[in-house]
Design a protein around this motif. Structure first.
Motif, short mmCIF file in Angstrom:
data_model
loop_
_atom_site.label_atom_id
_atom_site.label_comp_id
_atom_site.label_asym_id
_atom_site.label_seq_id
_atom_site.Cartn_x
_atom_site.Cartn_y
_atom_site.Cartn_z
N ALA A 52 0.82 -1.21 0.00
CA ALA A 52 0.00 0.00 0.00
C ALA A 52 0.85 1.26 0.00
N HIS A 53 2.15 1.11 0.14
CA HIS A 53 3.04 2.28 0.20
C HIS A 53 2.90 3.16 -1.04
N SER A 54 2.75 2.53 -2.20
CA SER A 54 2.67 3.30 -3.44
C SER A 54 1.40 4.15 -3.47
N ASP A 55 0.38 3.73 -2.73
CA ASP A 55 -0.86 4.51 -2.73
C ASP A 55 -0.79 5.66 -1.75
N VAL A 56 0.06 5.51 -0.72
CA VAL A 56 0.25 6.61 0.21
C VAL A 56 0.90 7.78 -0.51
N LEU A 57 1.79 7.49 -1.44
CA LEU A 57 2.44 8.60 -2.16
C LEU A 57 1.44 9.30 -3.06
N MET A 58 0.50 8.51 -3.60
CA MET A 58 -0.58 9.12 -4.40
C MET A 58 -1.42 10.04 -3.51
N LEU A 59 -1.72 9.56 -2.31
CA LEU A 59 -2.52 10.38 -1.39
C LEU A 59 -1.78 11.67 -1.04
N GLY A 60 -0.47 11.59 -0.93
CA GLY A 60 0.34 12.77 -0.66
C GLY A 60 0.18 13.80 -1.76
N ALA A 61 0.23 13.33 -3.00
CA ALA A 61 0.08 14.24 -4.13
C ALA A 61 -1.31 14.88 -4.13
N PHE A 62 -2.32 14.05 -3.82
CA PHE A 62 -3.68 14.60 -3.81
C PHE A 62 -3.88 15.58 -2.65
N ALA A 63 -3.24 15.30 -1.52
CA ALA A 63 -3.33 16.23 -0.40
C ALA A 63 -2.81 17.60 -0.84
N GLY B 178 -4.60 -6.02 -0.59
CA GLY B 178 -6.00 -5.63 -0.43
C GLY B 178 -6.14 -4.15 -0.09
N VAL B 179 -5.32 -3.67 0.84
CA VAL B 179 -5.37 -2.26 1.23
C VAL B 179 -5.04 -1.38 0.02
N SER B 180 -4.02 -1.81 -0.73
CA SER B 180 -3.62 -1.04 -1.91
C SER B 180 -4.77 -0.95 -2.91
N LEU B 181 -5.42 -2.07 -3.18
CA LEU B 181 -6.55 -2.07 -4.11
C LEU B 181 -7.67 -1.19 -3.58
N PHE B 182 -7.90 -1.27 -2.28
CA PHE B 182 -8.97 -0.49 -1.67
C PHE B 182 -8.74 1.00 -1.89
N ILE B 183 -7.52 1.46 -1.61
CA ILE B 183 -7.23 2.89 -1.77
C ILE B 183 -7.36 3.29 -3.24
N GLU B 184 -6.83 2.44 -4.13
CA GLU B 184 -6.87 2.79 -5.55
C GLU B 184 -8.30 2.88 -6.07
N PHE B 185 -9.12 1.89 -5.74
CA PHE B 185 -10.46 1.86 -6.30
C PHE B 185 -11.38 2.88 -5.62
N THR B 186 -11.15 3.09 -4.32
CA THR B 186 -11.93 4.12 -3.65
C THR B 186 -11.57 5.49 -4.25
N GLY C 265 5.66 11.79 -3.46
CA GLY C 265 4.49 11.87 -4.32
C GLY C 265 4.32 13.28 -4.88
N ILE C 266 4.55 14.27 -4.02
CA ILE C 266 4.43 15.66 -4.49
C ILE C 266 5.51 15.97 -5.52
N PHE C 267 6.74 15.53 -5.24
CA PHE C 267 7.83 15.74 -6.20
C PHE C 267 7.49 15.08 -7.54
N TYR C 268 6.97 13.86 -7.42
CA TYR C 268 6.68 13.10 -8.64
C TYR C 268 5.60 13.85 -9.43
N ALA C 269 4.60 14.36 -8.71
CA ALA C 269 3.51 15.09 -9.37
C ALA C 269 4.04 16.35 -10.04
N MET C 270 5.02 17.01 -9.40
CA MET C 270 5.58 18.24 -9.96
C MET C 270 6.24 17.98 -11.31
N ARG C 271 6.71 16.76 -11.50
CA ARG C 271 7.39 16.42 -12.75
C ARG C 271 6.47 15.78 -13.77
N SER C 272 5.20 15.50 -13.37
CA SER C 272 4.31 14.81 -14.30
C SER C 272 3.28 15.77 -14.86
N PRO C 273 2.68 15.40 -15.97
CA PRO C 273 1.64 16.25 -16.53
C PRO C 273 0.42 16.37 -15.61
#
Lengths: 311, 303, 254
Positions: free
Chosen positions: B38-49, B109-117, B214-222
């Motif tokens: 689920a770590h990869s989804d936490v970074l996504m949540l960071g970007a969304f925050a 399971g947690v990872s899927l839950f965060i992604e699909f939610t 996640g924020i850094f990654y978002a700064m470099r992505s479209p």
């Protein structure tokens, strides 16, 4: 068990044949789901030999499915002009394609298994995941296999009969293999490699055997899948697909063939029922996995002790 | 040559992001011996925050400035730290004594839950959203080499974070306790280490780093979307294993290696298609020759 | 003593800079009962692991039944006739008592896969023979009544016994027992002593016993070798070893 096993297999194939004769009168949608169920069963039961019985956690089963599917479909697409789908030659070609897909997957399994089965636990899971992804990338970039668009226009050859019969054969092979003096070696390797080795059981040999047999059936399942969906995209075989089968094995109870079959049926049919709630479907699915692990980690259908002495 | 340096900066910045994520994987593995999918989804949540915080913070202050950026990053990191600790408390802690495999599946399971939610239209929605500018951007020219100011910021900030992390791990009581737990959990408990607190802290720290990444990654992505964490997550995870999972310098090294690899391999025509495959191929080759990764130690089984 | 069954010739193993076992000579004849003793960390289990192929010696040679064992894997050595038990019991936890032994019988059977899949007459005969063989062994050691129990649910003493039965099921010429008396009370120890002697006579095999418990070793071994810091410091009959000043020093300190 022993003397009756072959009879059960025959019976299952006859039932599959008879049902298939009437399949023209079935609702096409349900027929499709039934074939999906057969394919899932093959995948889950063959993965169970590796993950459940032998205890080697593989996260790359979809990769072997892809190998079988793509090579088999390539074969029928290349030769379909000389063997039309409805003719006897067409059916013979399909059978050859299935075996070809199984064989290429088995060879891939051997190539993947020999080096990586030295690793244990998490590391093995990672390496099999990696191999699965590499296989996908190879198909994605190979022009022979249609690159990113994949293969289309694959002749529809998979009938209910083929899906059910191959599922029956898979169950037979895995169950017979494990329920024998020879097959106790798989479980011995699962329980304690060092002790198994000290009892004259070669862990490497058993692990590779499980891997190759599991990969073979995954390859055949891939061939069935290709000739069922008629379209094959490399994207469809990413590691999420492997996870789907892992979940079936765990839900059914690792190393319990009957439970794994029930889980494969359930998890294939359930999403179809949830189609009405499409947007919540995958959320429910993920919550199901978490709840299952928290409440019944031994599997939903594990009511009895795993090892029984039958002879 | 100019292009080489340009790519080098690019690769290092990407590698720095991978390193930050990889550290989270590796720290959790160190104390709990399992891979936190689920770590990869936490970074996504960071970007969304950061995505939701940026307009609020920037309208209250002076627009995109260094101060507002730091403020946003800190809040996002704090949010993710709490989420990470919550995930551990709700999903992993009840499974502490169970086989690692059970925990691994739960993590999936947690990872899927965060992604699909996250993909649900009432939450973030599945479509890609443009990521707001957090900092005034400019191009810095250094002779013939021109680099993005964002990349420089990422590199500097990551170096700062790594140094800070090293101080925490090596020179604080909590850091010492973390090392003790990862060395020998049972003995650490006997020495009076509050293991639940240490594990919670580890998840918090790892998730905060993931949020920054996640924020850094978002700064470099479209743009950003609920599945954006998958790719950097997978790469960082490979990086952690290459470096020797459980080993902090190894994770940083593996992250930089993969960032450079991706950037340079991506520049070669014909090879770029195989990029994802190459990362895994390198992982496999390294594991076959060094089964515990580049800097990891093998623990032989006692007979 | 004619041709020895097992012969260790100047066997040495180093881990990094540490010499765990140094230039050890040891000979065991067919149907001989030899003890290997020494203080904690003397290298007894390492010697076991060298004999069973878990480790390869850094230098020196091991011959078993006239054949060199270098480069052979543990499972290959088991096929040649070396079986062992473990210091901390290592049964197959998810298998029943019966299946623990059955898995070990597999060693001397061929064409496993083909038979198991075809399930013909040969397979059924084979399985029946295996079952008979396993049950006979279990009965000899009074474990027949537990055949369907999970191995891990047995009481400790029975688990130790089952481990010995499992090793015997591989039809060894040499049985290595690694601290079989560990964790046993005096009554159990007395029974174990009888059991080991019984095994040696009944199956006509050689036994190498690593043991901490002096009474057990002195009571049954015909010959005893003493290790200290990886080096053999004495060898002889129990009486000789007991009187050897070096042994006394190793055990009691300065």
């Amino acid at each position: 068990m022993n003397s009756g096993a072959k009879r059960w297999l025959l019976l299952a194939i006859v039932v599959a044949f008879v049902t298939s004769c009437f399949s023209a009168s079935f609702n096409r949608y349900y027929l499709g789901v039934a074939i999906d169920v057969g394919i899932s069963t093959i995948m889950a039961v063959s993965l169970n030999l590796i993950n459940g019985h032998t205890g080697q956690f593989s996260l790359g089963h979809a990769g072997f499915m892809a190998v079988g599917g793509f090579t088999a479909a390539r074969l029928t697409l290349t030769l379909s002009s000389s063997a039309p789908p409805d003719s006897a030659q067409g059916i013979a070609l399909f059978v050859v394609a299935m075996l070809f897909g199984g064989l290429t997957a088995a060879i891939t399994g051997l190539a993947v298994g020999l080096p990586s089965l030295r690793l244990r636990g998490d590391y093995l899971a990672i390496v099999t995941l990696g191999f699965g992804e590499i296989i996908r990338v190879v198909f994605q970039t190979s022009e022979t296999f249609g690159a990113a668009t994949g293969l289309t226009g694959i002749p529809k050859q998979t009938t209910l009969f083929w899906a059910m019969s191959v599922a029956a054969v898979t169950v037979y092979v895995v169950a017979c293999l494990v329920n024998s003096t020879y097959g106790r070696g798989f479980i011995a390797v699962h329980d304690d490699e060092v002790a198994a080795s000290a009892m004259g059981i070669s862990p490497t040999r058993y692990k590779v055997t499980a891997f190759v047999i599991g990969a073979f059936f995954a390859g055949v399942a891939g061939a069935l899948y290709a000739h069922h969906k008629q379209v094959l995209k490399p994207d469809g075989f990413d590691f999420m697909k492997s996870i789907d089968y892992v979940v079936m094995v765990i839900l059914g109870g690792m190393g319990r063939t009957a439970g794994v079959i029930i889980a494969a049926v359930l998890l294939t049919v359930l999403p179809e029922f949830l189609r009405g709630f499409a947007e919540y479907r995958m959320i429910i699915y993920s919550l199901l996995i978490i709840a299952l692990m928290l409440l019944r980690p031994q599997g939903l259908f594990a009511f009895q002790k795993k090892s029984q002495t039958r002879s | 040559m100019t292009e080489f340096f340009q790519q080098l900066i690019n690769g290092l910045a990407l590698g720095a992001i991978y390193a930050l994520i990889a550290l989270g994987y590796t720290m959790v593995y160190g104390v709990l011996r399992f891979i936190n999918f689920a770590h990869s989804d936490v970074l996504m949540l960071g970007a969304f925050a950061a995505y939701f915080l940026a307009p609020v913070v920037q309208s209250a202050g002076t627009g995109a400035s260094v101060f507002s950026a730091i403020f946003i990053v800190v809040i996002a990191a704090a949010i993710c730290a709490v989420i990470g600790m919550l995930i551990e408390f709700l999903a992993y802690r009840p499974l502490r004594q169970r086989p690692k495999l059970t925990v691994l599946i739960t993590a999936i399971g947690v990872s899927l839950f965060i992604e699909f939610t996250g993909q649900h239209k009432a939450v973030f929605g599945a479509n890609t959203k443009p990521f707001p500018k957090l900092l005034p951007e400019s191009t810095i020219n250094f002779g013939a080499v021109s680099m993005q100011s964002n990349d420089v910021v990422i590199l500097l900030f990551t170096a700062l974070l790594l140094a800070g992390l090293w101080l925490v791990i090596q020179h604080t009581r909590t850091g010492m306790a973390m090392r003790a737990v990862s060395f020998n959990e049972k003995a650490a408990v006997l020495m009076g280490v509050n293991i639940n607190r240490i594990i919670s802290f580890t998840f918090g720290l790892g998730s905060a780093l993931a949020a920054v990444a996640g924020i850094f990654y978002a700064m470099r992505s479209p743009g950003i979307d609920p599945l954006m964490g998958m790719k950097p997550g997978l790469y960082a995870f490979v990086a952690a294993v290459i470096g020797g999972i459980g080993n902090l310098p190894g994770a940083a090294l593996g992250g930089l290696l993969l960032g450079l690899l991706e950037t340079f391999a991506g520049g070669i025509p014909g090879v770029s298609n195989y990029r994802d495959g190459i990362a895994f191929a390198i992982l496999i080759v390294i594991l076959l020759f060094k089964p515990a990764g580049l800097l990891g130690r093998i623990q032989p089984e006692k007979v | 003593m004619s041709m020895p069954l097992l012969h260790l010739d100047q066997v040495t193993i180093r881990f990094g800079g540490l010499t765990a076992v140094g230039e050890v000579d040891l000979t065991i004849g067919a149907n001989e009962l030899v003890g290997l003793i020494g203080p904690n960390g003397a290298g007894k289990t390492t010697v076991f692991n060298l004999i069973t192929g878990v480790y390869q010696p850094t230098s020196g040679a091991i011959t078993f039944n006239g054949q060199t064992t270098s480069q052979l894997k543990p499972y290959q050595l088991t096929k040649l006739g070396i079986a062992r038990t473990f210091q901390n019991i290592r049964l197959f936890a998810s298998l029943s008592v019966f299946d623990n032994v059955r898995a070990a019988v597999q060693v001397h059977r061929d064409h496993g896969i083909r038979n198991a899949l075809w399930r013909g007459q040969a397979f059924r005969d084979g399985e029946a023979a295996v079952e008979k063989q396993v049950m006979e062994l279990l009965e000899i050691f009074d474990l027949g009544q537990f055949r369907d129990e999970e191995a891990k649910s047995l009481p400790y003493g029975n688990q130790r016994r089952l481990e010995i039965v499992r090793a015997l099921a591989t039809k060894p010429k040499l049985l290595l027992l690694d601290e079989p008396a560990a964790g046993m009370n005096p009554t159990e120890k007395a029974e174990l002593t009888k059991l080991i002697r019984f095994i040696k006579d009944k199956f006509q095999i050689a036994v190498l016993l690593v043991e901490h418990d002096m009474q057990v070793v002195m009571g049954i071994c015909e010959r005893i070798a003493v290790l200290d810091y990886g080096v053999k410091i004495a060898e002889g009959t129990p009486t000789e070893v007991r009187a050897n000043p070096k042994v006394i020093e190793a055990y009691l300190g300065e």
